[in-house]
Scaffold this motif. Structure first.
Motif, mmCIF file in Angstrom:
data_model
loop_
_atom_site.group_PDB
_atom_site.id
_atom_site.type_symbol
_atom_site.label_atom_id
_atom_site.label_comp_id
_atom_site.label_asym_id
_atom_site.label_seq_id
_atom_site.Cartn_x
_atom_site.Cartn_y
_atom_site.Cartn_z
ATOM 1 N N THR A 1 0.869 -1.222 -0.284
ATOM 2 C CA THR A 1 0.064 -0.052 0.053
ATOM 3 C C THR A 1 1.041 1.156 -0.078
ATOM 4 O O THR A 1 1.841 1.540 0.848
ATOM 5 C CB THR A 1 -1.003 -0.070 1.108
ATOM 6 O OG1 THR A 1 -1.745 -1.221 1.217
ATOM 7 C CG2 THR A 1 -1.834 1.364 1.207
ATOM 8 N N ASN A 2 0.422 2.359 -0.797
ATOM 9 C CA ASN A 2 1.111 3.469 -0.961
ATOM 10 C C ASN A 2 0.743 4.501 -0.378
ATOM 11 O O ASN A 2 -0.555 4.747 -0.707
ATOM 12 C CB ASN A 2 1.512 3.704 -2.434
ATOM 13 C CG ASN A 2 2.420 4.847 -2.518
ATOM 14 O OD1 ASN A 2 2.587 5.889 -1.773
ATOM 15 N ND2 ASN A 2 3.212 4.747 -3.937
ATOM 16 N N PRO A 3 1.346 5.236 0.634
ATOM 17 C CA PRO A 3 0.468 6.293 1.640
ATOM 18 C C PRO A 3 0.219 7.542 0.596
ATOM 19 O O PRO A 3 -0.484 8.168 1.082
ATOM 20 C CB PRO A 3 1.168 6.534 2.757
ATOM 21 C CG PRO A 3 2.802 6.176 2.253
ATOM 22 C CD PRO A 3 2.505 4.975 1.436
ATOM 23 N N ASP B 1 6.594 2.038 -5.031
ATOM 24 C CA ASP B 1 7.670 1.521 -5.765
ATOM 25 C C ASP B 1 8.541 0.600 -5.142
ATOM 26 O O ASP B 1 8.905 0.566 -3.921
ATOM 27 C CB ASP B 1 8.800 2.663 -5.983
ATOM 28 C CG ASP B 1 9.587 2.586 -7.012
ATOM 29 O OD1 ASP B 1 9.906 1.310 -7.281
ATOM 30 O OD2 ASP B 1 10.205 3.400 -7.605
ATOM 31 N N PRO B 2 8.719 -0.841 -5.742
ATOM 32 C CA PRO B 2 9.171 -1.869 -5.242
ATOM 33 C C PRO B 2 10.758 -1.518 -4.590
ATOM 34 O O PRO B 2 11.231 -2.196 -3.583
ATOM 35 C CB PRO B 2 9.255 -2.829 -6.302
ATOM 36 C CG PRO B 2 8.238 -2.497 -6.956
ATOM 37 C CD PRO B 2 7.990 -1.038 -7.173
ATOM 38 N N LYS B 3 11.350 -0.492 -5.282
ATOM 39 C CA LYS B 3 12.814 -0.092 -4.773
ATOM 40 C C LYS B 3 12.706 0.519 -3.455
ATOM 41 O O LYS B 3 13.970 0.746 -2.812
ATOM 42 C CB LYS B 3 13.394 0.836 -6.065
ATOM 43 C CG LYS B 3 13.396 0.512 -7.206
ATOM 44 C CD LYS B 3 14.280 1.338 -8.307
ATOM 45 C CE LYS B 3 14.179 1.061 -9.475
ATOM 46 N NZ LYS B 3 12.711 1.273 -10.169
ATOM 47 N N HIS B 4 11.453 1.047 -3.168
ATOM 48 C CA HIS B 4 11.575 1.696 -1.652
ATOM 49 C C HIS B 4 10.810 1.017 -0.896
ATOM 50 O O HIS B 4 10.518 1.175 0.528
ATOM 51 C CB HIS B 4 10.709 3.097 -1.927
ATOM 52 C CG HIS B 4 11.226 3.992 -3.140
ATOM 53 N ND1 HIS B 4 10.447 4.909 -3.650
ATOM 54 C CD2 HIS B 4 12.500 4.221 -3.324
ATOM 55 C CE1 HIS B 4 11.359 5.855 -4.497
ATOM 56 N NE2 HIS B 4 12.595 5.254 -4.163
ATOM 57 N N ASN C 1 10.114 -3.704 6.647
ATOM 58 C CA ASN C 1 9.197 -2.914 7.663
ATOM 59 C C ASN C 1 7.731 -3.219 7.072
ATOM 60 O O ASN C 1 6.542 -2.917 7.880
ATOM 61 C CB ASN C 1 9.544 -1.721 8.088
ATOM 62 C CG ASN C 1 10.448 -1.730 8.976
ATOM 63 O OD1 ASN C 1 10.521 -2.531 9.903
ATOM 64 N ND2 ASN C 1 11.584 -0.786 8.935
ATOM 65 N N ASP C 2 7.575 -2.925 5.728
ATOM 66 C CA ASP C 2 6.410 -2.989 4.984
ATOM 67 C C ASP C 2 5.440 -4.298 5.219
ATOM 68 O O ASP C 2 4.349 -4.280 4.925
ATOM 69 C CB ASP C 2 6.764 -2.818 3.769
ATOM 70 C CG ASP C 2 6.939 -1.202 3.312
ATOM 71 O OD1 ASP C 2 6.394 -0.232 3.660
ATOM 72 O OD2 ASP C 2 7.996 -0.988 2.677
ATOM 73 N N PHE C 3 6.366 -5.351 5.787
ATOM 74 C CA PHE C 3 5.623 -6.627 5.914
ATOM 75 C C PHE C 3 5.650 -7.078 7.374
ATOM 76 O O PHE C 3 5.491 -8.147 7.720
ATOM 77 C CB PHE C 3 6.454 -7.571 5.269
ATOM 78 C CG PHE C 3 6.682 -7.434 3.694
ATOM 79 C CD1 PHE C 3 5.380 -7.719 2.738
ATOM 80 C CD2 PHE C 3 7.797 -6.664 3.117
ATOM 81 C CE1 PHE C 3 5.830 -7.341 1.480
ATOM 82 C CE2 PHE C 3 7.825 -6.449 1.655
ATOM 83 C CZ PHE C 3 6.784 -6.935 0.847
ATOM 84 N N PHE C 4 5.787 -6.138 8.388
ATOM 85 C CA PHE C 4 6.126 -6.297 9.805
ATOM 86 C C PHE C 4 4.996 -5.632 10.516
ATOM 87 O O PHE C 4 4.494 -4.282 10.283
ATOM 88 C CB PHE C 4 7.324 -5.857 10.031
ATOM 89 C CG PHE C 4 7.582 -5.891 11.589
ATOM 90 C CD1 PHE C 4 7.820 -7.000 12.143
ATOM 91 C CD2 PHE C 4 7.801 -4.815 12.367
ATOM 92 C CE1 PHE C 4 8.225 -7.038 13.666
ATOM 93 C CE2 PHE C 4 7.845 -4.805 13.793
ATOM 94 C CZ PHE C 4 8.098 -6.031 14.276
ATOM 95 N N PHE C 5 4.485 -5.977 11.622
ATOM 96 C CA PHE C 5 3.608 -5.659 12.577
ATOM 97 C C PHE C 5 4.082 -6.057 13.828
ATOM 98 O O PHE C 5 4.202 -7.388 14.140
ATOM 99 C CB PHE C 5 2.056 -5.909 12.133
ATOM 100 C CG PHE C 5 1.227 -5.369 13.324
ATOM 101 C CD1 PHE C 5 0.404 -4.127 13.098
ATOM 102 C CD2 PHE C 5 0.805 -6.185 14.230
ATOM 103 C CE1 PHE C 5 -0.162 -3.597 13.789
ATOM 104 C CE2 PHE C 5 -0.056 -5.504 15.207
ATOM 105 C CZ PHE C 5 -0.797 -4.392 14.890
#
Length: 210
Positions: A33-35, A42-45, A49-53
């Motif tokens: 999800t892009n805020p 963008d996959p490069k960014h 942490n994007d897959f972590f909770f």
């Protein structure tokens, strides 16, 4: 039209129905999800942490009238879930508290009890309205089919904890009491009194509670 043509058309129709019934392919490894409004970050960014909770180790606050707290981990809390079709939630229920009757319009739920004793149940659709109920102990698992009204109640003397896995990144939740008596703008008391066989004063009272 020849018999061969009819057979070919039927085969094509069947094939298309199978294709449309399957989950859509993401055509990529992930779509975080892009805020800032783009469809995917963008996959490069993207980073770990994007897959972590973190936080499901913390008990939810059950000091409310229902005596329960749901802590969701949906795509809005965990951006890496976007397009993956799964999510989960922690459910804390105080002794004799209840996770009120509700439904998930977009997901089946499978519940695992981690601590305590839960009475759970769901109701099938009209006209049967069959009530399936079971008492669950630590380690027990129960499934609630997609869209059906279901609930959990703690019938033990200590706090109960469960983890619910759901087959959607955004399953939605329609709590029956809130939806019916707490709608904004409100549903006419005339409609509700006929629907629930209640007098209007009782309906008005319930609307103040929700």
């Amino acid at each position: 039209m020849t018999n061969l043509s009819i057979i070919l058309l039927l085969s094509l129709a069947f094939s298309l129905s199978v294709v449309f019934a399957a989950d859509p392919s993401t055509l990529q490894d992930f779509c975080v999800t892009n805020p800032i409004g783009q469809v995917c970050k963008d996959p490069k960014h993207v980073d770990a942490n994007d897959f972590f909770f973190s936080g499901l180790h913390t008990a939810g606050n059950t000091t409310n009238p229902a005596g329960s707290k749901v802590t969701p981990v949906f795509a809005s809390q965990l951006p890496g879930l976007n397009t993956l079709g799964i999510s989960l939630a922690r459910i804390d229920i105080a002794p004799w508290g209840v996770n009120p009757p509700h439904s998930h319009p977009r997901a089946t739920e499978i519940l695992t009890v981690l601590e305590g004793t839960l009475e759970v149940g769901f109701i099938t659709s009209n006209p049967e309205n069959r009530h399936f109920t079971k008492v669950l102990q630590k380690g027990d698992v129960f499934v609630f089919p997609i869209g059906l009204i279901h609930y959990q109640r703690n019938i033990g003397y200590g706090n109960a904890v469960a983890i619910a896995a759901l087959s959607s990144q955004n399953p939605g939740a329609i709590t029956i009491g809130n939806a019916v008596f707490g709608a904004t703008p409100e549903i006419s008391s005339g409609v509700l009194s006929k629907a629930f066989l209640l007098d209007k004063s009782t309906v008005n009272y319930l609307q103040t509670k929700f």
